[in-house]
Design a protein around this motif. Structure first.
Motif, short mmCIF file in Angstrom:
data_model
loop_
_atom_site.label_atom_id
_atom_site.label_comp_id
_atom_site.label_asym_id
_atom_site.label_seq_id
_atom_site.Cartn_x
_atom_site.Cartn_y
_atom_site.Cartn_z
N VAL A 93 89.82 -44.13 86.57
CA VAL A 93 89.30 -44.89 85.43
C VAL A 93 88.76 -43.90 84.41
N THR A 94 89.26 -43.98 83.17
CA THR A 94 88.94 -42.94 82.20
C THR A 94 88.41 -43.49 80.88
N ASP A 95 87.66 -42.64 80.20
CA ASP A 95 87.23 -42.88 78.82
C ASP A 95 86.48 -41.64 78.36
N PHE A 96 85.89 -41.71 77.17
CA PHE A 96 85.06 -40.62 76.71
C PHE A 96 83.82 -40.48 77.59
N ALA A 97 83.20 -39.31 77.55
CA ALA A 97 82.08 -39.00 78.44
C ALA A 97 80.92 -39.98 78.28
N LEU A 137 94.90 -33.32 86.15
CA LEU A 137 95.63 -32.11 85.81
C LEU A 137 97.05 -32.15 86.39
N ASP A 138 98.04 -32.06 85.50
CA ASP A 138 99.45 -32.07 85.90
C ASP A 138 99.80 -33.29 86.76
N LYS A 139 99.17 -34.43 86.47
CA LYS A 139 99.33 -35.62 87.29
C LYS A 139 100.20 -36.65 86.59
N LYS A 140 101.06 -37.31 87.37
CA LYS A 140 101.84 -38.45 86.91
C LYS A 140 101.40 -39.67 87.71
N SER A 181 99.56 -44.61 92.63
CA SER A 181 98.40 -44.19 91.85
C SER A 181 98.35 -45.01 90.56
N ALA A 182 97.14 -45.33 90.13
CA ALA A 182 96.95 -46.14 88.92
C ALA A 182 95.93 -45.47 88.02
N LEU A 183 96.13 -45.64 86.73
CA LEU A 183 95.28 -45.03 85.72
C LEU A 183 94.91 -46.07 84.67
N GLU A 184 93.61 -46.20 84.39
CA GLU A 184 93.19 -47.02 83.26
C GLU A 184 92.80 -46.10 82.11
N LEU A 185 93.39 -46.31 80.96
CA LEU A 185 93.06 -45.56 79.76
C LEU A 185 92.06 -46.35 78.92
N GLY A 186 91.08 -45.65 78.37
CA GLY A 186 90.12 -46.30 77.48
C GLY A 186 89.39 -47.46 78.12
N SER A 187 88.89 -47.25 79.33
CA SER A 187 88.29 -48.36 80.09
C SER A 187 87.07 -48.96 79.39
N GLY A 188 86.21 -48.12 78.87
CA GLY A 188 85.01 -48.60 78.20
C GLY A 188 83.90 -48.96 79.17
N ASN A 189 84.18 -49.92 80.05
CA ASN A 189 83.12 -50.43 80.91
C ASN A 189 83.52 -50.61 82.38
N GLY A 190 84.77 -50.38 82.74
CA GLY A 190 85.20 -50.47 84.13
C GLY A 190 85.60 -51.85 84.60
N GLU A 232 86.40 -38.25 82.57
CA GLU A 232 86.60 -38.20 81.13
C GLU A 232 88.05 -37.88 80.80
N HIS A 233 88.57 -38.56 79.78
CA HIS A 233 89.88 -38.20 79.24
C HIS A 233 89.92 -38.54 77.77
N GLN A 234 90.26 -37.53 76.97
CA GLN A 234 90.49 -37.72 75.54
C GLN A 234 91.99 -37.79 75.33
N TRP A 235 92.46 -38.88 74.77
CA TRP A 235 93.90 -39.12 74.65
C TRP A 235 94.61 -37.94 73.98
N GLY A 236 95.73 -37.59 74.56
CA GLY A 236 96.56 -36.55 73.99
C GLY A 236 96.12 -35.14 74.31
N VAL A 237 95.00 -34.99 74.99
CA VAL A 237 94.46 -33.67 75.32
C VAL A 237 94.58 -33.45 76.83
#
Length: 256
Positions: A110-114, A166-169, A78-87, A153-158
């Motif tokens: 792929v994550t960022d603010f809404a 949810l509960d994902k590594k 599994s892979a996660l991009e933080l703060g992608s912005g535009n994909g 959507e993902h807000q860092w630290g929240v």
């Protein structure tokens, strides 16, 4: 990464090729109306070039990780991009791996603010050809034989209520231009800690001018070790400057 295809028209579709990654066209348009994340910054270009230029090594490492996950009865890489912005970065990663004949990732989140999610979704949708299997064709716009993509959507630290977070590594975490302000360090590191298991590898593209030593001090205090990749691994246009790719891992494994 071949920049010669930039802004070249594709024959059978009414959209423009932004670049190609080892022969695979990438469709992308910046949208500054969503904020600074809607643009493509130099550090993102540097990390995307690293993905494209080192696709074989990335694919090999992911295959090894996939084998380990099977032994651990895990669902796959599994892979996660933080703060992608535009994909863009996630799409380049997928294209680079496909060029090797193997996506290597079972799940890409792929994550960022809404307010950035519509642009990310457009980028993913415009590049559905990357996830086409020659024998099966496209299953859906966001799912293929080897990889499922989620834009959430993902807000860092929240802690997120999104089911895929949810509960994902995650096994592989990446992003660029994430630590350019000191105020971002604590929430970013909190997310790295939240989503990392003992073997997770993170690759973060930074500009050393705006990513201060305080970030690396905070990483160390949070139980992470880090290493800047050799300058020679960068695309020639980014060598000898302030760009850097930082590999991050929890100390408990990296020190073994």
């Amino acid at each position: 990464m071949n920049n010669s295809a930039s802004l070249a028209k594709e024959n059978d579709e009414d959209k423009e090729v932004f670049i190609d990654v080892n022969g695979i066209p990438i469709y992308f348009s910046e949208d500054w109306n969503v904020g600074i994340g809607g643009g493509l910054w130099s550090t993102g270009k540097a990390l995307s070039c690293y993905f494209a230029n080192h696709a074989e090594q990335l694919s090999s490492n992911l295959m090894k990780l996939k084998a380990r996950c099977k032994q651990m009865s895990a669902p796959g890489v599994s892979a996660l991009e933080l703060g992608s912005g535009n994909g863009f970065l996630s799409i380049v990663l997928a294209a680079a791996l496909k060029q090797q004949g193997y996506i290597g990732i079972d799940e890409l989140v792929v994550t960022d603010f809404a307010d950035h999610l519509p642009l990310i979704s457009r980028t993913v949708g415009a590049n559905s050809h990357i996830f086409k299997d020659k024998s099966d064709g496209i299953i859906t716009s966001s799912q293929c034989k080897n990889c499922q993509i989620y834009v959430v959507e993902h807000q860092w630290g929240v802690e997120s209520v999104e089911p895929v977070l949810l509960d994902k590594k995650f096994d592989f975490i990446f992003g660029s231009d994430l630590a350019y302000r000191n105020s971002l360090h604590a929430p970013l590191i909190a997310s790295l800690n939240m989503f990392s298991h003992s073997h997770t590898i993170s690759l973060i593209g930074v500009t050393m001018l705006d990513t201060t030593p305080a970030f690396f001090t905070a990483l160390d205090k949070a139980g992470f070790c880090f290493e800047r990749l050799a300058d020679g691994l960068l695309d020639p246009q980014f060598r000898g400057g302030t760009f850097g790719i930082i590999a991050i891992q929890k100390k408990s494994v990296a020190s073994v």
